[in-house]
Design an enzyme around this catalytic site. Structure first.
Site, PDB file in Angstrom:
ATOM      1  N   LYS A   1      87.668 110.737  39.201  1.00 46.25           N
ATOM      2  CA  LYS A   1      86.539 110.101  38.517  1.00 46.25           C
ATOM      3  C   LYS A   1      85.500 109.679  39.532  1.00 46.25           C
ATOM      4  CE  LYS A   1      89.017 108.396  34.484  1.00 46.25           C
ATOM      5  NZ  LYS A   1      89.407 107.163  33.817  1.00 46.25           N
TER       6      LYS A   1
ATOM      7  N   HIS B   1      82.013 104.557  41.799  1.00 45.21           N
ATOM      8  CA  HIS B   1      80.730 103.931  41.467  1.00 45.21           C
ATOM      9  C   HIS B   1      80.421 102.741  42.371  1.00 45.21           C
ATOM     10  CE1 HIS B   1      83.166 101.024  39.335  1.00 45.21           C
ATOM     11  NE2 HIS B   1      83.698 101.992  38.634  1.00 45.21           N
TER      12      HIS B   1
ATOM     13  N   HIS C   1      83.036 100.202  43.013  1.00 43.80           N
ATOM     14  CA  HIS C   1      84.085 100.489  43.989  1.00 43.80           C
ATOM     15  C   HIS C   1      83.588 100.231  45.405  1.00 43.80           C
ATOM     16  CE1 HIS C   1      85.729 103.166  40.634  1.00 43.80           C
ATOM     17  NE2 HIS C   1      86.633 102.226  40.827  1.00 43.80           N
TER      18      HIS C   1
HETATM   19  N1  ARG Z   1      91.105 101.522  39.367  1.00 47.55           N
HETATM   20  C1  ARG Z   1      90.538 100.398  38.694  1.00 47.55           C
HETATM   21  C2  ARG Z   1      89.091 100.698  38.292  1.00 47.55           C
HETATM   22  O1  ARG Z   1      88.480 101.563  38.858  1.00 47.55           O
HETATM   23  C3  ARG Z   1      90.523  99.147  39.526  1.00 47.55           C
HETATM   24  C4  ARG Z   1      91.887  98.617  39.859  1.00 47.55           C
HETATM   25  C5  ARG Z   1      91.858  97.155  40.144  1.00 47.55           C
HETATM   26  N2  ARG Z   1      93.130  96.625  40.480  1.00 47.55           N
HETATM   27  C6  ARG Z   1      94.119  96.340  39.659  1.00 47.55           C
HETATM   28  N3  ARG Z   1      95.237  95.891  40.150  1.00 47.55           N
HETATM   29  N4  ARG Z   1      93.976  96.452  38.362  1.00 47.55           N
HETATM   30  O2  ARG Z   1      88.571 100.048  37.421  1.00 47.55           O
END
Ligand code: ARG
Length: 581
Positions: free
Chosen positions: A141, A144, A147
């Site tokens: 994905k 963005h 991140h």
């Molecule tokens: N991969 C998730 C996203 O892009 C963020 C993860 C954040 N950490 C967690 N432990 N939920 O939205």
């Protein structure tokens, strides 16, 4: 050093008020400097003394202040030159020669990079193992702006905690599980290309994902194929698993390259996939504790309403028996406590996940995991308009390339730019500092608009300005390498430009302390910007070249202190200082 003076003033207060000097440390702070030097160097908050019960909390605070100031003055001393009553504060003015001597002493002893870190202010902070989870992009994905923010904010928090003496575990929690892999797996046969996957994995996986998504919208067969593939994956069928593994591996390899450019690293690449099986165990535990309720459509939920009337629930199990994002997070948190025995855990994501983490911690507590009180979510606001010349940003690499290209262009235009071995590398480091400073200047929760031109300005409050100032100070040091001696005469640093820098250096430990309390980088960023402004004017006003030897020596000591603190602070922010630009 700030410590020395704070201690001396606290001793004085202790004697006068017949109390332990420790009690006064938190009430004392270095006076912030605005442009001109301040008359006082430290001040004591009388209301803090009232709150802590050292002074009676009733009665006129101003009378109390004046009375205390008068009593303190009777205890004359060579370090504190003057004491006066302000508005509910007591001001302390230090002997200015001693101020220069004590503040600049550590910089002659090769302890430059420890400056401020051993402050007594940090004694009350808990040290231990801190697990910081940040960046956490999703495979295939888009990467963005959120991140990117998570990456640099998490890195800052990890650096800060580490400098203050904690053991830090840096963790990346990849979005490496879920229906997107069903789609990818199903679509790769049709749209995938091994060659492209090797050459540009992130880009290619994303393309395949976009394409297959589009197909799935109107083609039931594709949807079915995706479901089938994901089921195979969940059942650990070897072909599906090995394709998934390959996608994950190349993604991690590629990300590691890009993180390196940002100056970021991780100790652990974890991910949602690791907790797939444990998630089912979590559901069972919830059930055995009577916390799992089944609702009409067959999904499993946990009731989080205070009244226990199901007015607010959190779904942890889909009706088809599969787990969700939060279920995997529950499992992951429990696994991390067991494996890493953290004293605190910090999650860094955008503010849209505030509720998610709130629910996560609430469920953990309901399950009897009291350590959930030591888990924190650091949320941040949205970034608007992060675009490159070629359009929307899809990958982190795009932003870094653009920052480097723009910076390289600016450097080639600037008359002040020095000759250097690797201009690309310098442009990259300076470009990254510009990104970081733009992002860290305000409160993390605020949204902001991404602005290439503004963040790359050489003269504004930017990362470029920090780097520029640092490089100028470094080159001043080199050019005078022979002059800098082991001793210096502090009485040659009594002018305004020197005193403001010294006063500002007194605040460094307080600023780190403040950042450690609320995990906001803005305190440190603004501190360093101010230090840069002060150093730039001092550099203009206090020539080294052409000054008598002893004056040159003293000034160099001052500049080397400013330069070191600037570099130390930049490193905590996640910026690599450049020596030449
Ligand atoms: N991969 C998730 C996203 O892009 C963020 C993860 C954040 N950490 C967690 N432990 N939920 O939205």
């Amino acid at each position: 050093m700030a410590c020395f003076f704070r201690r001396r003033i606290a001793e004085k207060l202790g004697r006068t008020l017949q109390q332990s000097e420790e009690a006064f440390i938190p009430a004392l702070s270095a006076v912030p400097v605005f442009k001109k030097q301040q008359a006082a160097d430290f001040r004591l908050s009388v209301s803090t003394l009232r709150i802590s019960g050292i002074l009676p909390s009733s009665g006129d605070i101003q009378l109390q202040t004046e009375d205390l100031a008068t009593r303190l003055k009777q205890d004359a001393d060579a370090v504190v030159e003057d004491i006066s009553a302000g508005c509910a504060v007591i001001n302390f003015r230090l002997n200015r020669t001693l101020l220069a001597q004590k503040t600049l002493e550590p910089f002659g002893k090769g302890e430059d990079d420890k400056f401020g870190l051993n402050s007594e202010l940090f004694k009350t902070l808990k040290r231990g193992t801190t697990l910081v989870e940040y960046s956490s992009p999703n495979i295939a994905k888009k990467f963005h702006a959120g991140h990117l923010r998570s990456t640099i904010i998490g890195n800052f928090i990890a650096n800060l905690k580490q400098s203050l003496g904690n053991r830090v575990i840096r963790m990346n929690y990849l979005g490496d599980w879920g229906m997107q892999f069903g789609l990818l797996g199903a679509g790769f046969g049709q749209f995938g290309c091994q060659e492209k996957l090797k050459q540009n994995p992130l880009q290619h996986l994303f393309e395949v994902y976009v394409q297959v998504n589009k197909e799935a919208e109107h083609d039931e067969d594709v949807k079915q194929a995706a479901r089938d593939f994901f089921r195979q994956l969940e059942q650990r069928e070897s072909e599906a698993v090995s394709l998934w593994q390959k996608f994950r591996e190349i993604t991690v390899d590629e990300y590691q390259q890009v993180y390196k450019r940002l100056g970021v690293h991780f100790d652990i690449y974890s991910g949602e996939s690791f907790h797939q099986d444990q998630a089912q165990e979590v559901v069972q535990q919830l059930q055995s504790r009577g916390l799992l309720k089944t609702v009409e459509n067959g999904a499993g939920v946990v009731d989080l309403s205070p009244a226990g009337d199901m007015s607010s629930v959190c779904t942890v199990l889909r009706s088809d028996g599969t787990s969700l994002y939060i279920t995997r997070d529950l499992a992951a948190a429990m696994d991390r406590t067991e494996k890493h025995h953290f004293d605190e855990m910090i999650y860094v994501t955008d503010k849209s996940q505030v509720n998610h983490f709130h629910q996560l911690f609430q469920i953990l507590l309901a399950m009897g995991h009291t350590w959930a009180d030591r888990c924190h979510h650091v949320p941040f606001g949205l970034v608007r308009g992060m675009k490159t010349r070629s359009g929307e940003v899809v990958f982190l690499e795009d932003v870094l390339d653009e920052a480097r290209a723009r910076m390289l262009h600016n450097m080639s235009q600037a008359k002040t730019t020095k000759e250097m071995e690797n201009p690309e590398d310098t442009a990259e480091k300076v470009g990254v500092s510009a990104l970081i400073v733009q992002d860290f200047k305000g409160p993390l929760l605020s949204d902001y608009t991404f602005d290439w031109d503004r963040m790359l300005q050489a003269r504004g409050d930017t990362g470029v300005f920090l780097q520029y100032t640092h490089a100028r100070l470094r080159s001043l040091m080199w050019r005078n390498e022979g002059v800098e001696a082991a001793t210096f005469d502090p009485s040659l640093l009594l002018d305004q430009a020197s005193v403001v820098i010294l006063q500002h250096l007194l605040r460094y430990d307080e600023v780190l302390y403040q950042s450690a309390q609320d995990l906001q980088p803005k305190h440190l960023v603004n501190y360093l910007l101010k230090l840069s402004h002060m150093s730039a004017s001092a550099h203009r006003e206090l020539p080294v070249k052409g000054s008598p030897q002893d004056v040159a020596q003293a000034r160099l000591r001052l500049f080397s202190a400013a330069c070191s603190v600037l570099a130390n602070g930049m490193r905590i922010l996640g910026i690599t200082p450049v020596d030449r630009m």
